[in-house]
Write a protein that holds these residues in place. Structure first.
Motif, PDB file in Angstrom:
ATOM      1  N   GLN A  98       0.827  -1.203   0.000  1.00 35.01           N
ATOM      2  CA  GLN A  98       0.000   0.000   0.000  1.00 35.01           C
ATOM      3  C   GLN A  98       0.862   1.254   0.000  1.00 35.01           C
ATOM      4  OE1 GLN A  98      -3.129   0.245  -0.352  1.00 35.01           O
ATOM      5  NE2 GLN A  98      -3.988   2.013   0.717  1.00 35.01           N
ATOM      6  N   CYS A 102       1.072   4.302  -2.866  1.00 32.42           N
ATOM      7  CA  CYS A 102       0.852   5.721  -2.563  1.00 32.42           C
ATOM      8  C   CYS A 102       2.031   6.569  -2.999  1.00 32.42           C
ATOM      9  CB  CYS A 102       0.583   5.908  -1.065  1.00 32.42           C
ATOM     10  SG  CYS A 102      -0.978   5.187  -0.514  1.00 32.42           S
ATOM     11  N   GLU A 147      -5.239   7.248   2.900  1.00 34.72           N
ATOM     12  CA  GLU A 147      -3.921   7.467   2.308  1.00 34.72           C
ATOM     13  C   GLU A 147      -3.946   7.194   0.804  1.00 34.72           C
ATOM     14  OE1 GLU A 147       0.758   6.126   2.975  1.00 34.72           O
ATOM     15  OE2 GLU A 147      -0.871   4.927   3.814  1.00 34.72           O
ATOM     16  N   PHE A 148      -4.555   6.080   0.416  1.00 32.86           N
ATOM     17  CA  PHE A 148      -4.630   5.742  -0.994  1.00 32.86           C
ATOM     18  C   PHE A 148      -5.516   6.722  -1.750  1.00 32.86           C
ATOM     19  CE2 PHE A 148      -6.396   3.230  -4.573  1.00 32.86           C
ATOM     20  CZ  PHE A 148      -5.205   2.951  -5.227  1.00 32.86           C
ATOM     21  N   ALA A 151      -3.604   9.955  -2.426  1.00 33.01           N
ATOM     22  CA  ALA A 151      -2.626   9.789  -3.497  1.00 33.01           C
ATOM     23  C   ALA A 151      -3.315   9.694  -4.858  1.00 33.01           C
ATOM     24  CB  ALA A 151      -1.777   8.539  -3.233  1.00 33.01           C
TER      25      ALA A 151
END
Length: 314
Positions: A98, A102, A147-148, A151
């Protein structure tokens, strides 16, 4: 890591250097410019190619680097994810995967923002990037996957700005469901940077569609989303971003923008919003920090915009 080095070659001044830690280092991406610091609103692109070594620039284009990177940026399928999360020894692989995704997406954001469209494969290459990353964001992300999502939306925002500058007509076929899903992410995500990215993505999409009469419903839907988030968001900065997007979209001349603004009751809703926004600005002014100029500009422009739209309707 190689992509990050290329990114820094594209995005930093000569002589800058970065030390790269391993994936477990919390500072590993310190050298990457944060997505919200990249001004994707400008209509000019820095001539970074002139600063790159010709060999690097040529290889970047001939090897279709961006397309190759995006083709590898796939989230784990459900079956693999389930197997990996069942064992403590493999759970960290999921976390590291992950994190790499990102970091790669932030690199895509910065490279797209700093190279010319031709360097990135022209309209076709940029559209492929948008479609690939957009599919990942819409199909495999949730509002909790912050977070993903940040991004992804950073990269999508940068790519869309380039497509906007090229006056892309591809978005006329974007489904109402995709627009609705983007709106839901914007309203539900806990991270204000994601909400701000969604605002700019939808606002830019609206500006691309506003000349197409067949996109009237999409324009109205985007307008209602922008009003909703500008009125209700807990972050005054995000509210200001929403207002700026409204000014950009509905400040354009043309029958479609005017008809859409009347259909959603834009002026009346902004009149209701205005005193609330003014009061919040006065109350939070000392705590806004670097966002103060954005908020103060939005407050001033809101009054002017209401007067402008009222004058149009007379």
């Amino acid at each position: 890591m190689a992509l990050e080095i290329i990114t820094n070659l594209c995005c930093t001044d000569d002589g800058d250097s970065d030390e790269w830690g391993d994936l477990d280092s919390s500072d590993a991406s310190e050298g990457i410019v944060d997505c919200m610091d990249v001004d994707t609103e400008e209509n000019t692109v820095p001539q970074v190619a002139e600063k790159l070594a010709p060999e690097i620039h040529e290889a970047f284009i001939s090897e279709a680097m961006m397309q190759k990177v995006v083709s590898l940026m796939k989230k784990l399928d459900a079956a693999s994810l389930e197997k990996l999360t069942q064992h403590s020894q493999t759970q960290q692989l999921v976390v590291k995967h992950q994190r790499v995704l990102c970091r790669a997406l932030l690199c895509v954001n910065n490279v797209v923002s700093n190279l010319t469209p031709d360097d990135l494969g022209g309209h076709g290459g940029l559209w492929q990037l948008w479609s690939s990353i957009g599919c990942e964001a819409l199909a495999l992300s949730t509002a909790r996957d912050v977070e993903f999502l940040e991004a992804c939306t950073c990269a999508m925002r940068a790519i869309l700005q380039r497509l906007f500058e090229m006056k892309s007509d591809k978005f006329k076929d974007m489904s109402p469901g995709d627009l609705q899903l983007l709106s839901e992410i914007g309203l539900q995500c806990s991270e204000e940077a994601v909400r701000a990215n969604i605002i700019r993505i939808l606002g830019t999409l609206g500006c691309l569609l506003v000349s197409d009469v067949s996109s009237m419903d999409a324009i109205k839907g985007i307008g209602l989303f922008l009003i909703d988030i500008s009125s209700k968001d807990t972050s005054l900065w995000v509210c200001a971003e929403g207002l700026d997007a409204i000014f950009d979209l509905f400040g354009q001349d043309g029958a479609i923008a005017e008809e859409a603004s009347r259909a959603i009751g834009l002026v009346d809703k902004l009149k209701t919003l205005s005193p609330v926004f003014k009061t919040k600005t006065q109350q939070q002014r000392k705590s806004l920090g670097e966002n103060l100029p954005v908020v103060m500009t939005a407050r001033s422009n809101l009054i002017r915009f209401i007067k402008y739209k009222e004058g149009q309707s007379k």
